[in-house]
Design an enzyme around this catalytic site. Structure first.
Site, short mmCIF file in Angstrom:
data_model
loop_
_atom_site.label_atom_id
_atom_site.label_comp_id
_atom_site.label_asym_id
_atom_site.label_seq_id
_atom_site.Cartn_x
_atom_site.Cartn_y
_atom_site.Cartn_z
N GLY A 176 0.77 -1.23 0.00
CA GLY A 176 0.00 0.00 0.00
C GLY A 176 0.80 1.28 0.00
O GLY A 176 0.22 2.35 -0.15
N LYS A 177 2.13 1.24 0.19
CA LYS A 177 2.94 2.45 0.37
C LYS A 177 2.27 3.36 1.39
O LYS A 177 2.06 4.58 1.16
CB LYS A 177 3.20 3.17 -0.95
CG LYS A 177 4.26 2.49 -1.80
CD LYS A 177 4.67 3.32 -3.00
CE LYS A 177 5.68 4.39 -2.69
NZ LYS A 177 7.02 3.85 -2.33
N ILE A 178 1.92 2.79 2.52
CA ILE A 178 1.25 3.51 3.60
C ILE A 178 2.32 4.20 4.45
O ILE A 178 3.28 3.57 4.89
CB ILE A 178 0.41 2.55 4.45
CG1 ILE A 178 -0.70 1.94 3.58
CG2 ILE A 178 -0.17 3.25 5.67
CD1 ILE A 178 -1.42 0.76 4.22
#
Length: 310
Positions: free
Chosen positions: A157-159
């Site tokens: 998610g590239k959170i």
């Protein structure tokens, strides 16, 4: 690496960087509720032109990953693309650059709750020539920290909040005298580096962990797979054990910022002959041709920053 930006895209317009401020009350600051992208732009000195690499794919991934946090990208894809191009034009970076779009929760809510609040988009651009030592290669260690999994904080998610995991592993590696860290998943199989995907070369074929191994679905990873197959290399996506890294003919990292970075040492063991390997170098050259617009086959991956806007 210091960020050097004069402007930001903030509040749906370009403003001086000092005016792009997010409140300390926001959920993005307090709980890491944000997703982001990293986009590369390459400067062509002979043409006095910048090319943005796989811009549409980065925007699509941002929109897709935002769904994990119940977030919506508030603009159409082409509007986001126009904002990226306009920001690069305003910054007028005469060299390679990096753009960081950030989709975040600006609402002031006490308590971590992903589905509440509106989504805001901001971005900045900064010069970025080389993130890793691609000429001499990098040294890595296997981290004692495990990669967060899809059942905890999804790495795909590239959170923003999940990058505490990467930061701890990167600091551990640097303090141990290495350049980067390789993280294992909760099952002990190989995942990826702190901000890069990982490839191994074994018996002339490329091996890389699958997307189910707690990795980011990397756009550069996908690019390298495409280029490798065009060069006649077999690519296998499968689970990898830690010791397999020690016996690989080559190892290399790939990512938007990293590009293709050969690994010459892992856990104080030389990889191959301790120098950048031929497969990694060949793929690095192929990627360089593509991102600088010298590959007619992949011209659609490169989008120029309009000269009129600069």
């Amino acid at each position: 690496m210091k960020i050097e930006s004069r402007f930001a895209w903030f509040g749906r317009r370009i403003v001086p960087i000092d005016e792009a401020r997010i409140s300390i009350l926001s959920s993005s600051v307090n709980y890491g509720l944000a997703v982001f992208e990293g986009i590369r732009a390459y400067w062509l000195k002979d043409r006095a032109e910048a090319l943005v690499f796989r811009l549409a794919d980065h925007i699509e991934r941002l929109r897709r990953n935002a769904r994990i946090l119940f977030m919506d990208l508030p603009l159409a894809d082409e509007e986001v693309a126009d904002a990226v191009l306009a920001l690069l034009a305003e910054e007028a970076i005469r060299g390679d650059a990096y753009v960081r779009p950030l989709l975040y929760r600006a609402d002031h809510e006490l308590g971590p709750c992903a589905h509440i609040g509106s989504s805001e988009l901001s971005m900045f651009a900064t010069p970025l020539a080389r993130y890793a030592n691609v000429t001499d290669g990098v040294r890595v260690v296997v981290s004692s920290w495990r990669r967060t999994g899809d059942a905890s904080i999804p790495p795909r998610g590239k959170i923003a909040g999940s990058y505490v995991n990467a930061a701890l592993a990167k600091s551990e590696a640097i303090l141990a005298g290495a350049d980067d860290a390789i993280l294992l998943g909760s099952d002990g199989t190989v995942s990826e580096a702190t901000v890069s995907n990982l490839f191994a070369v074994r018996g002339g074929r490329l091996v890389t962990p699958p997307v189910s191994a707690g990795i980011l679905e990397g756009i550069t990873r996908d690019t390298v797979i495409v280029l490798a197959r065009e060069l006649g290399l077999e690519v296998v996506e499968r689970a990898m054990g830690r010791s397999e890294l020690y016996v690989a003919d080559e190892l290399f990292l790939v990512g938007t910022a990293t590009e293709v970075a050969p690994v010459v040492e892992i856990d104080r063991r030389a990889v191959g002959n301790g120098k950048p390997g031929p497969v990694a170098c060949r793929l690095a050259d192929a990627l360089d041709e593509v991102v600088h617009g010298r590959s007619a086959k992949h011209a659609s991956w490169c989008r120029p920053v309009p000269v009129a806007n600069r």
